[in-house]
Design a protein around this motif. Sequence first.
Motif, PDB file in Angstrom:
ATOM      1  N   LEU A  19       0.836  -1.202   0.000  1.00  0.00           N
ATOM      2  CA  LEU A  19       0.000   0.000   0.000  1.00  0.00           C
ATOM      3  C   LEU A  19       0.873   1.255   0.000  1.00  0.00           C
ATOM      4  N   GLY A  20       1.886   1.249   0.875  1.00  0.00           N
ATOM      5  CA  GLY A  20       2.786   2.397   0.948  1.00  0.00           C
ATOM      6  C   GLY A  20       3.563   2.604  -0.332  1.00  0.00           C
ATOM      7  N   LEU A  21       4.012   1.502  -0.932  1.00  0.00           N
ATOM      8  CA  LEU A  21       4.788   1.589  -2.171  1.00  0.00           C
ATOM      9  C   LEU A  21       3.983   2.237  -3.281  1.00  0.00           C
ATOM     10  N   TRP A  22       2.724   1.787  -3.450  1.00  0.00           N
ATOM     11  CA  TRP A  22       1.934   2.285  -4.576  1.00  0.00           C
ATOM     12  C   TRP A  22       1.351   3.664  -4.320  1.00  0.00           C
ATOM     13  N   LEU A  23       1.158   4.037  -3.087  1.00  0.00           N
ATOM     14  CA  LEU A  23       0.842   5.431  -2.787  1.00  0.00           C
ATOM     15  C   LEU A  23       1.995   6.314  -3.254  1.00  0.00           C
ATOM     16  N   GLY A  24       3.235   5.846  -2.993  1.00  0.00           N
ATOM     17  CA  GLY A  24       4.407   6.595  -3.395  1.00  0.00           C
ATOM     18  C   GLY A  24       4.603   6.632  -4.903  1.00  0.00           C
ATOM     19  N   ASN A  28       4.837   9.733  -7.237  1.00  0.00           N
ATOM     20  CA  ASN A  28       5.991   9.996  -8.105  1.00  0.00           C
ATOM     21  C   ASN A  28       5.555  10.408  -9.505  1.00  0.00           C
ATOM     22  N   LEU A  29       4.598   9.677 -10.059  1.00  0.00           N
ATOM     23  CA  LEU A  29       4.123   9.977 -11.410  1.00  0.00           C
ATOM     24  C   LEU A  29       3.516  11.381 -11.469  1.00  0.00           C
ATOM     25  N   GLU A  30       2.748  11.719 -10.454  1.00  0.00           N
ATOM     26  CA  GLU A  30       2.110  13.042 -10.411  1.00  0.00           C
ATOM     27  C   GLU A  30       3.161  14.138 -10.296  1.00  0.00           C
ATOM     28  N   PHE A  31       4.151  13.929  -9.439  1.00  0.00           N
ATOM     29  CA  PHE A  31       5.211  14.918  -9.227  1.00  0.00           C
ATOM     30  C   PHE A  31       6.035  15.107 -10.497  1.00  0.00           C
ATOM     31  N   MET A  32       6.365  13.991 -11.177  1.00  0.00           N
ATOM     32  CA  MET A  32       7.167  14.092 -12.400  1.00  0.00           C
ATOM     33  C   MET A  32       6.394  14.749 -13.536  1.00  0.00           C
ATOM     34  N   GLN A  33       5.096  14.487 -13.608  1.00  0.00           N
ATOM     35  CA  GLN A  33       4.297  15.118 -14.657  1.00  0.00           C
ATOM     36  C   GLN A  33       4.282  16.635 -14.509  1.00  0.00           C
ATOM     37  N   GLU A  34       4.355  17.101 -13.264  1.00  0.00           N
ATOM     38  CA  GLU A  34       4.363  18.542 -13.021  1.00  0.00           C
ATOM     39  C   GLU A  34       5.725  19.163 -13.309  1.00  0.00           C
ATOM     40  N   LYS A  35       6.806  18.409 -13.017  1.00  0.00           N
ATOM     41  CA  LYS A  35       8.147  18.994 -13.075  1.00  0.00           C
ATOM     42  C   LYS A  35       8.919  18.668 -14.345  1.00  0.00           C
ATOM     43  N   LEU A  36       8.636  17.531 -15.003  1.00  0.00           N
ATOM     44  CA  LEU A  36       9.420  17.098 -16.166  1.00  0.00           C
ATOM     45  C   LEU A  36       8.505  16.849 -17.362  1.00  0.00           C
ATOM     46  N   SER A  83      13.780   7.113   3.755  1.00  0.00           N
ATOM     47  CA  SER A  83      13.853   7.708   2.413  1.00  0.00           C
ATOM     48  C   SER A  83      12.642   8.597   2.107  1.00  0.00           C
ATOM     49  N   VAL A  84      11.492   8.260   2.670  1.00  0.00           N
ATOM     50  CA  VAL A  84      10.271   9.034   2.391  1.00  0.00           C
ATOM     51  C   VAL A  84      10.404  10.475   2.867  1.00  0.00           C
ATOM     52  N   ILE A  85      11.171  10.683   3.915  1.00  0.00           N
ATOM     53  CA  ILE A  85      11.360  12.041   4.436  1.00  0.00           C
ATOM     54  C   ILE A  85      11.948  12.951   3.360  1.00  0.00           C
ATOM     55  N   PHE A  86      12.862  12.429   2.560  1.00  0.00           N
ATOM     56  CA  PHE A  86      13.494  13.240   1.508  1.00  0.00           C
ATOM     57  C   PHE A  86      12.503  13.575   0.395  1.00  0.00           C
ATOM     58  N   MET A  87      11.533  12.700   0.159  1.00  0.00           N
ATOM     59  CA  MET A  87      10.515  13.026  -0.841  1.00  0.00           C
ATOM     60  C   MET A  87       9.596  14.126  -0.325  1.00  0.00           C
ATOM     61  N   PRO A 160      -3.557  17.025  -0.628  1.00  0.00           N
ATOM     62  CA  PRO A 160      -2.274  17.356  -1.259  1.00  0.00           C
ATOM     63  C   PRO A 160      -1.392  16.116  -1.413  1.00  0.00           C
ATOM     64  N   ILE A 161      -0.493  16.165  -2.387  1.00  0.00           N
ATOM     65  CA  ILE A 161       0.340  15.007  -2.708  1.00  0.00           C
ATOM     66  C   ILE A 161       1.210  14.579  -1.530  1.00  0.00           C
ATOM     67  N   SER A 162       1.589  15.522  -0.669  1.00  0.00           N
ATOM     68  CA  SER A 162       2.466  15.200   0.465  1.00  0.00           C
ATOM     69  C   SER A 162       1.838  14.172   1.402  1.00  0.00           C
ATOM     70  N   LEU A 163       0.503  14.192   1.507  1.00  0.00           N
ATOM     71  CA  LEU A 163      -0.164  13.245   2.409  1.00  0.00           C
ATOM     72  C   LEU A 163      -0.102  11.813   1.882  1.00  0.00           C
ATOM     73  N   LEU A 164       0.080  11.653   0.565  1.00  0.00           N
ATOM     74  CA  LEU A 164       0.288  10.305   0.027  1.00  0.00           C
ATOM     75  C   LEU A 164       1.571   9.709   0.588  1.00  0.00           C
TER      76      LEU A 164
END
Length: 409
Positions: A19-24, A28-36, A83-87, A160-164
């Motif tokens: 569950l945690g992996l796929w939330l992340g 990730n996909l949402e964050f990359m779509q916004e930035k790249l 590692s999640v803290i850095f995201m 917000p995406i951070s809560l994921l």
Amino acid sequence: MWRNRNVWILLTGEFIAGLGLWLGIIGNLEFMQEKLPSDFLKSLLLAGGLLAGIAVGPYAGRLTDQTSKKTVMLISGFVRAVSVIFMLIAIATGSIWWMVVFLVLLQISAAFYFPALQAALPLIVADKDLLQLNGIHMNVSTLSRIIGTALAGVLLVILPISLLYVGSLVAYMGLFILTWFLNFNEGNGEKLTKKKSKEKASFKDVFSVIRGLPIVYMTLIMTLIPVLFLGGFNLMVINISELQDSSAIKGWIYTTEGISFMIGAFFIKRISDRSSPYVILFACSFMIGASQLLLYLASIPLTTIIAFMLFGFSVGCFFPTAATIFQTKVPKDFHGRFFSFRNMLDRISFQIVLLISGFLLDLIGLQLMCVLFGSLSIIMTTIFYTRHKHLQTHIVKQENSTKAPFTSE
């Protein structure tokens, strides 16, 4: 098997961590779509973490064979949570470089956790239960993916995406706590001490083991075929969503592929009673190639769903079969190094396919890329099948020639 407490701990932990992996991943996909904007840049970013995992692979394999597998799982689980803290920092600052740190730590933890987990399974259940446990373990992972992706899709709309990633952090800490309760026999202290001095020899020892086991060698090569699809999976999902101008298709794709995977993994025990492992591997490889060819019609939603349904069922049968072959045929003393090597091979091939997928998506587009990969999968499967049949014929001839002098007397 079902009375074994360790089995329930592993399955529960896998579900929570999944569950945690796929939330992340959805985050990730949402964050990359916004930035790249470029698919190739997205693939480069994802490949950065894989390189770190490959670099620590040999050490991870030796450590798994030398020390307690539970300890390796605990430490890698803790690093995964950290590692999640850095995201979260990446989201707060809008910096893509903090995401790179997150991906590097995540992949390093996976490089240690995967070999330790695979080496632990044969110590938890008997060999006769391994295929069933592998199938169930993968089904639990897939169920968590289905629920995780659906939950992430809903949460992205209202939160917000951070809560994921906060949810992902909680899940990883849950896995860390559950791992503490694992209790299985890894050998007495004297045997472990002797093993430590012996295993320091070389990571390369595993290659001679692989060469001496033809079924393991062939299966290892065959696992590269699903990677042709999986390497660019997330990038393809993004492109299909854009091609059909539908955000909802992402959820349908992940759900369909996941349910089909579960059906394949559920029935693999019955299928294996009637067919040899090689028949299963070759048949599944052909179906994987066919599913890629179907994506030439990715602009049609129904065809897209059918393609991912076929792919999901194929890999649902393929991976438990391959994992059971590895766990039962490779000597247990080499499990850590072997599964670490396999993890490295998967990561290298995954990285290559990821980069090629990103490049081809920018160059020729989704549909032509899928035709290219599908054709390559079918050609590779045909070559492997032909070589396998030739090897079997050669073995039979050798056995007959050996028996001939005795029968003549």
